[in-house]
Design an enzyme around this catalytic site. Structure first.
Site, PDB file in Angstrom:
ATOM      1  N   ASP A  44       0.834  -1.213   0.000  1.00 17.27           N
ATOM      2  CA  ASP A  44       0.000   0.000   0.000  1.00 17.27           C
ATOM      3  C   ASP A  44       0.870   1.265   0.000  1.00 17.27           C
ATOM      4  OD1 ASP A  44      -1.696   2.207   1.008  1.00 17.27           O
ATOM      5  OD2 ASP A  44      -3.192   0.636   1.245  1.00 17.27           O
ATOM      6  N   ARG A  46       0.424   4.069   1.023  1.00 15.44           N
ATOM      7  CA  ARG A  46       0.308   4.959   2.192  1.00 15.44           C
ATOM      8  C   ARG A  46       1.103   4.472   3.384  1.00 15.44           C
ATOM      9  NH1 ARG A  46      -6.061   4.336   2.162  1.00 15.44           N
ATOM     10  NH2 ARG A  46      -5.298   2.209   1.851  1.00 15.44           N
ATOM     11  N   CYS A 101      -6.769  -2.298   5.144  1.00 12.81           N
ATOM     12  CA  CYS A 101      -5.948  -2.924   4.107  1.00 12.81           C
ATOM     13  C   CYS A 101      -6.852  -3.505   3.006  1.00 12.81           C
ATOM     14  CB  CYS A 101      -5.081  -4.030   4.714  1.00 12.81           C
ATOM     15  SG  CYS A 101      -4.052  -4.873   3.494  1.00 12.81           S
TER      16      CYS A 101
HETATM   17 ZN   LIG Z   1      -2.631  -3.300   2.637  1.00 14.13          ZN
END
Ligand SMILES: [Zn+2]
Length: 229
Positions: A44, A46, A101
């Protein structure tokens, strides 16, 4: 033609700023790496390991994949692990999940995205193994479907990080290293995209014997956190 001018400009600025603060920074790094940490996190965008922990280049060896999965058949992850443990001799290994997530959400909400569904199979297994714990712990939110679903994703994000850390303990790399007396601990943690805070899920595991108690303690902690939501 499209190019990556923006990235190159950003890089030059970044390198210039670092050299201004520490003129020897890149010279020192070019001599080799000796990171204290191995970070296994989600791809991810972020959740970048260095930035969220305030670490600089050279501090952390990183492996990332969708939903921070440690698969005992993933040659990529196992190679990173072996190099980190046997060559770099890292002192702490952190499996870091994050709330909201997308990989975990895909399983919780029974979504399908194609090839990646295969990669996420182990999360489905974690959900099935823990379904009683999850349902009992979130029982008080059942009247509110949206809150229940969101809490279910978050509790599964924590359980996933915990189980992946336990998977690490079961790899031949870790078992062999512990048998040889190498000194390092395995941790699981969770990062909150909404507040930028990192929390530990399980205590550091420094041997096979410590694994069960760390797992039990982590489950009690997770239960306590969600019961008071
Ligand atoms: Zn994730």
């Amino acid at each position: 033609m499209s190019d990556i001018k923006e990235l190159l400009e950003g890089n030059r600025k970044w390198a210039k700023n670092i050299k201004e603060v520490d003129p020897e920074f890149f010279n020192t790094l070019s001599k080799g790496q000796a990171p204290e940490y191995l970070w296994i996190g989600c791809s991810d965008s972020r959740v970048p390991a260095n930035q969220i922990c305030g670490l600089i280049p050279g501090d952390v060896f990183v492996h990332r994949n969708v939903a921070n999965i440690v698969s005992l058949t993933d040659l990529n992850c196992l190679s990173v692990l072996q190099y980190a443990v046997e060559v770099l001799k890292v002192k702490k290994i952190i499996v870091c999940g994050h709330y909201s997530c997308g990989g975990v959400e895909t399983i919780v909400k029974c979504k399908q995205f194609g090839l990646i569904d295969n990669w996420l199979t182990s999360i489905q297994e974690i959900k099935e193994q823990n379904i009683e714990l999850i349902e009992e712990t979130l029982e008080h939110l059942k009247h509110d479907k949206a809150r229940y679903e969101s809490a279910m994703v978050d509790i599964m994000c924590e359980l996933n990080a915990l189980h992946q850390a336990i998977n690490l303990c079961k790899t031949t790399v870790v078992k062999t290293a512990w048998r040889k007396g190498l000194n390092f601990t395995i941790h699981s943690a969770i990062y909150g995209i909404k507040d930028g805070k990192l929390h530990q899920i399980s205590q550091g595991i420094g041997s096979r014997e410590e694994m069960k108690a760390a797992y039990k303690g982590a489950i009690e902690g997770i239960r306590a956190r969600y019961l008071i939501l």
